[in-house]
Motif scaffolding. Structure first.
Motif: not given
Length: 328
Positions: A171-174, A179-183, A246-248
């Motif tokens: 879930l940390a990755g999801e 939060a950032t849109g990073a795929p 780091q900006g999130v």
């Protein structure tokens, strides 16, 4: 620092409360509890972090109460088998449940738990946190979380290894993707150990694992840590910035551990357990031993722990619904 201050204030409150009038209506928890052995059910196999924590607390409770405290491992179905057994046990304080954040994730993953997590348990105390950490192989060109996010492309998602489907690390990755849109592309493993093996060897470009499992490999120079998932830096990895740093903004996932009792356990029993465990958790020898194992010791009131569990059930259920994660 904030957690330590809250813990000290809680202990002072408990001590002052003990000097006041006793609760009305005698129950076994007022003076005589416990009069026979206590069982702590752990919903994971022996040897893991939750099991080791339960055994440490069990030994300390045994010293304090003068009664045997037995740790019983009842693993299976991501902890649901052991949880169901405790939910159905007598609400007398002699059968307790040691849980971690998976207890709050499971309601969103399993349609039929066999129990109601918000209704069938009484929170006793939150005793520790364990953050997760984003790691890459030592030879990786990625040096910050921004590097990882910028590397990921819709046509080429960045794979990340986790400790398994539906784990806090998954879930940390999801959460980072949302939060950032990073795929990112999830690569589940059967435990943090196998995930780490493939990250160290470079089979997977990034991993999200418990800080306690990764710390020795980070110290040995075989892994590089990019970020911890907790709201504050981890005492185990104080040089590693948080995801939020780091900006999130607002990103936080701290895997908690604590004890529950069956619902309808007498409030005096819950209060006595909470007071005793709070004092244990603030002992320097206990704190030092747990920190060596990667835990950040803490304490809480039963109400605060219950509120945290309920809030996490709601937010994790929303997340698992959004990503379509189901196990049955």
């Amino acid at each position: 620092m904030k957690r330590a201050l809250r813990s000290s204030l809680l202990l002072l409150t408990l001590a002052l409360g003990a000097c006041g009038n006793p609760p009305s209506g005698d129950t076994p928890g007022d003076a005589t509890y416990p009069t026979h052995p206590i069982t702590i059910v752990v919903t994971f196999p022996p040897g893991g972090g939750t099991d080791l924590l339960a055994r440490r607390l069990g030994a300390s409770l045994q010293e304090q109460f003068g009664q045997p405290v037995v740790v019983e491992n009842r693993s299976g179905a991501s902890g649901n088998i052991g949880a169901r057994a405790v939910a159905e046990s007598a609400p007398d304080g002699y059968t307790l449940l040691m849980v971690n954040s998976s207890f709050a994730i499971n309601p969103g993953v399993y349609r039929n738990l066999g129990f109601a997590p918000k209704r069938d348990f009484a929170a006793v105390i939150n005793v520790a946190f364990v953050p997760s950490v984003f790691v890459v192989p030592a030879a990786s060109p990625l040096r910050t979380l921004d590097d990882a996010r910028n590397t990921a492309r819709p046509e080429r998602p960045l794979p990340f290894a986790s400790c398994g489907n539906g784990t806090p690390q998954h879930l940390a990755g999801e959460m980072l993707t949302r939060a950032t849109g990073a795929p990112l592309q999830h690569v589940p493993y059967k435990g943090c150990g196998p995930a780490l093996t493939d990250v160290v060897s470079g089979q997977v470009g990034m991993g999200i694992v418990t800080a306690s499992s990764a710390a020795p490999l980070i110290a040995a120079g075989r892994l590089r840590a990019l970020a911890v998932t907790s709201p504050q830096r981890s005492p185990l990895l104080p040089e590693v910035p948080t995801v939020a740093e780091q900006g999130v903004a607002g990103y936080a996932l701290d895997q908690w551990h604590g004890l529950l009792a069956p619902a309808a356990t007498p409030p005096a029993v819950v209060a006595k357990l909470n007071t005793t465990l709070a004092r244990i958790m603030l002992r320097p020898d206990v704190q030092a031993a747990l920190r060596e194992q990667g835990f950040t010791p803490t304490t809480s009131s039963p109400r605060a722990f219950q509120d945290m569990i309920n809030a996490d059930i709601d937010r994790y259920t929303a997340l698992t619904d959004a990503i379509g994660l189901r196990a049955d």
